[in-house]
Design an enzyme around this catalytic site. Sequence first.
Site, PDB file in Angstrom:
ATOM      1  N   LYS A 117      40.663  42.058  44.236  1.00 42.05           N
ATOM      2  CA  LYS A 117      40.484  40.894  45.104  1.00 42.05           C
ATOM      3  C   LYS A 117      41.768  40.092  45.271  1.00 42.05           C
ATOM      4  O   LYS A 117      41.936  39.376  46.248  1.00 42.05           O
ATOM      5  CB  LYS A 117      39.335  40.037  44.605  1.00 42.05           C
ATOM      6  CG  LYS A 117      38.009  40.781  44.758  1.00 42.05           C
ATOM      7  CD  LYS A 117      36.814  39.921  44.506  1.00 42.05           C
ATOM      8  CE  LYS A 117      35.524  40.675  44.820  1.00 42.05           C
ATOM      9  NZ  LYS A 117      35.306  41.851  43.959  1.00 42.05           N
TER      10      LYS A 117
HETATM   11  C1  LIG Z   1      34.466  42.880  44.230  1.00 44.74           C
HETATM   12  C2  LIG Z   1      34.635  44.140  43.454  1.00 44.74           C
HETATM   13  C3  LIG Z   1      34.090  45.364  43.897  1.00 44.74           C
HETATM   14  C4  LIG Z   1      33.246  45.464  45.151  1.00 44.74           C
HETATM   15  O1  LIG Z   1      33.986  45.268  46.328  1.00 44.74           O
HETATM   16  P1  LIG Z   1      33.254  44.960  47.729  1.00 44.74           P
HETATM   17  O2  LIG Z   1      34.338  44.580  48.641  1.00 44.74           O
HETATM   18  O3  LIG Z   1      32.303  43.824  47.442  1.00 44.74           O
HETATM   19  O4  LIG Z   1      32.535  46.200  48.127  1.00 44.74           O
HETATM   20  C5  LIG Z   1      34.340  46.500  43.155  1.00 44.74           C
HETATM   21  N1  LIG Z   1      35.046  46.451  42.007  1.00 44.74           N
HETATM   22  C6  LIG Z   1      35.584  45.299  41.538  1.00 44.74           C
HETATM   23  C7  LIG Z   1      36.330  45.311  40.266  1.00 44.74           C
HETATM   24  C8  LIG Z   1      35.393  44.103  42.248  1.00 44.74           C
HETATM   25  O5  LIG Z   1      35.914  42.957  41.776  1.00 44.74           O
END
Ligand SMILES: *Cc1c(COP(=O)(O)O)cnc(C)c1O
Length: 475
Positions: A117
């Site tokens: 993120k």
């Molecule tokens: C947010 C997240 C996901 C999922 O991603 P999306 O964009 O919601 O599909 C997967 N793995 C980790 C470690 C995350 O923080």
Amino acid sequence: MNYISTRGDQSPKHFCDILLEGLAPDGGLYLPAFYPQVDDATLSRWRVVYHTLGYGELAFEILSLFIDDIAAADLRALCAKTYTAEVFGTGEIVPLRHLENGIWLEALSNGPTLAFKDMAMQLLGNLFEYELARRGEQLNILGATSGDTGSAAEYAMRGKQGVRVFMTSPQGRMSPFQQAQMFSLMDDNIFNIAVDGVFDDCQDMVKAVSNDLEFKRQYKIGTVNSINWARLLAQVVYYFAGYFQATEANAEKVSFTVPSGNFGNVCAGHVARMMGLPIARLVVATNENDVLDEFFKTGVYRVRASADTHETSSPSMDISKASNFERFVFDLLGRDGARVKALFEDALTRTGRFDLSQHPAFNNIRLRYGFDSGKSSHADRLATIKDTWLRHGMMIDTHTADGVKVAIEQVQAGVPMIVLETALPIKFAETIVEATGLEPERPLKFVGIESRPRRVINMPADVQAIKAYIAEKCR
Ligand SMILES: *Cc1c(COP(=O)(O)O)cnc(C)c1O
């Protein structure tokens, strides 16, 4: 570039109009009015740009196609300032490592909070600061987190002019490392609020505050959730960077496997593919919360009740519905906003499900859009983490393990399969120990983080209490 809503509103908006917004006024999600097409010559040029000038410059090239209301020199500077080796650990920003038999790992989790993120949120922090200064405005970001989103938002917004972050989280429910990451931030503009309750209680408080339009306007409440278009756009860049590392010429194709929850990450892959990036397949990997795997297998999209949402060892994928999924459905149904509105507003609210299995477009999911899917369980994660450690000496986190498990099932001869590494194992140490008996490696800057001083307040799950707190801090 104009932006339109997935539920049919076509009133033209530019990038900065929607940057600080969540949903479109009609309840839909924003998408560009068309996908800019990247021809062979441009792809070749970008390949050189990435390898010589770096990720920030590649980001500028891609973002420029979607943003026409920030001066080029400013946008270039924002990208350069965001994607540095100091912040992301390496000059490649998203280095590729070979795992086995054509399966690669693309590292997206070497940013400040050790999860993917950061890739988007770090840019968002700089874009918000830029746009708020230009307007002479302030923004109070109110959010709910069960882990990765909250810390990524706080590390992106800390110390930024014009922005405060109020982040609620369920008291005692995040991993000790995640709690320490967030609560040890001492910046004046970051407010951690531990709520007596579960994640849904936090989210309900946030919704209640946002639904009080008078309060929202007076205190300039905003969000940074995963439906924000700027976040999705920032993620498009690493699909290109992964492709340039895995291939030598544009005639080659690659596939991606993406550990998925709210469909934000893989939706960025869809956008890259629609722009013409030679992606063979986009494989959606889920955990036991398999809303998406079920849809791609059966054509039925069925959101889950809170009680049917499993708490798993890959918690950032524990979702009851996939909030970005509407964007893909919009494209799948030929950008028919009325139809999307009927599905997401009427059918889903009334019955909690819709069924596209008989729709002619359902066949296009694989053939035309390249999507496929798979799922895994806690036992699969343990086995994959252990196996990857024993055979390759590489530790992967629980979410990445969901991806690797599915990638091994789906890899095709001659097509590199890139698994997006979405977090580092240290964030989910308990499960890594369960799988391997070993503590995962801890980056130097996080040594001793659990014993640092903390800045967090405790609060009941009470809407009035959080409103009073925000009002007090904004005085
Ligand atoms: C947010 C997240 C996901 C999922 O991603 P999306 O964009 O919601 O599909 C997967 N793995 C980790 C470690 C995350 O923080």
